[in-house]
Design a protein around this motif. Sequence first.
Motif, short mmCIF file in Angstrom:
data_model
loop_
_atom_site.label_atom_id
_atom_site.label_comp_id
_atom_site.label_asym_id
_atom_site.label_seq_id
_atom_site.Cartn_x
_atom_site.Cartn_y
_atom_site.Cartn_z
N SER A 219 0.83 -1.21 0.00
CA SER A 219 0.00 0.00 0.00
C SER A 219 0.86 1.26 0.00
N ALA A 220 1.94 1.26 0.79
CA ALA A 220 2.84 2.41 0.82
C ALA A 220 3.54 2.59 -0.52
N LEU A 221 3.96 1.50 -1.13
CA LEU A 221 4.62 1.59 -2.43
C LEU A 221 3.66 2.07 -3.51
N PRO A 270 9.22 -5.18 -13.38
CA PRO A 270 10.67 -5.45 -13.31
C PRO A 270 11.53 -4.19 -13.20
N PRO A 271 11.28 -3.13 -14.00
CA PRO A 271 12.10 -1.93 -13.82
C PRO A 271 11.93 -1.29 -12.44
N GLU A 272 10.69 -1.27 -11.93
CA GLU A 272 10.46 -0.70 -10.60
C GLU A 272 11.18 -1.52 -9.53
N TYR A 273 11.09 -2.84 -9.64
CA TYR A 273 11.73 -3.72 -8.66
C TYR A 273 13.24 -3.52 -8.67
N HIS A 274 13.84 -3.50 -9.83
CA HIS A 274 15.29 -3.38 -9.91
C HIS A 274 15.76 -2.00 -9.44
N ALA A 275 14.98 -0.95 -9.70
CA ALA A 275 15.34 0.38 -9.20
C ALA A 275 15.27 0.40 -7.67
N LEU A 276 14.20 -0.14 -7.12
CA LEU A 276 14.02 -0.15 -5.68
C LEU A 276 15.09 -0.96 -4.97
#
Length: 302
Positions: A219-221, A270-276
């Motif tokens: 929810s925060a993300l 995938p791009p969001e996960y790898h950035a995070l």
Amino acid sequence: MIIDAHVHAGEYYRHYSARFAAQMTATTGMSPQELSAPEAKLLAEMDAAGVDRVVLLAFDVRRVEGFSVPNEFVAELCARHPDRFTGFASVDAGTPGAAARLRHAVTALGLSGLKTAPCYLRMSPADRRWYDVYETAQDLGVPVLMHTGYTPSRNADPRYFSPLLVEQVAKDFPGLTVILAHLGTPWTRQCVDLLARRPRLYADLSIFGSYQPPATVASALAYARDSGVLDRLLWGTDFPFASMTGSVARMAQLAHDQGLWPPGSAPLSPPEYHALMGGTAERLLARTALPGRSGFPSEPMS
């Protein structure tokens, strides 16, 4: 690359007091003796979790708590493992010469940022005694990681828990990069809103991402994504307060399990996960790297 952006150096008894360790681990299910990150344990945890690099933190709270994890200790660890550790100094603006100690830690010891603990030191992050420290960090081009949010330390001053106290700092130092630790837990929405107003602010997920229910983290993300600041969040654990292996598994779940996310929100792409999980931290550390500092090859500031 996976980067844990919030890891504490230091060992039980050698650095942390037994009283402080007991308070800090009281709600974690850990024993006080587990509040320890000796070199071999830290590297083994990184390897087990698949973590490539960590931001390793000094911790100066001697004036209030009676102990510190010294800048020199962190610098020695980074010098032995420059491919795995990026070190952040820590200073106390309540003691004379704090800005000079920061400058020495960066220019002589090779550390790459600053960790501050305002509430532990019973000072607001906007206390004017910090301002020459911030001016020095801004001049050196290094980020400042500030504790924000709750802590179980009984000596900490709860008046200085709120992440909103950092807004005045952002106003007064527009060129300073600040990372708000713990997403300001429990003031996570206010923390995200603050990031949306102040483009040089970042936040890490340490403790929050490791202990809150996965749906709460999702929810925060989702709120951060909707607010346009998901690309300024950094994964971190607060190891040894939380395991890297467990947190990596929880974050991977957020990239796949639609059921954890609010209606209308998709899992991490995938791009969001790898950035995070490391891409944002890598870019942030590269922008502030200079020759002689532990970190990454420098790139121009955008």
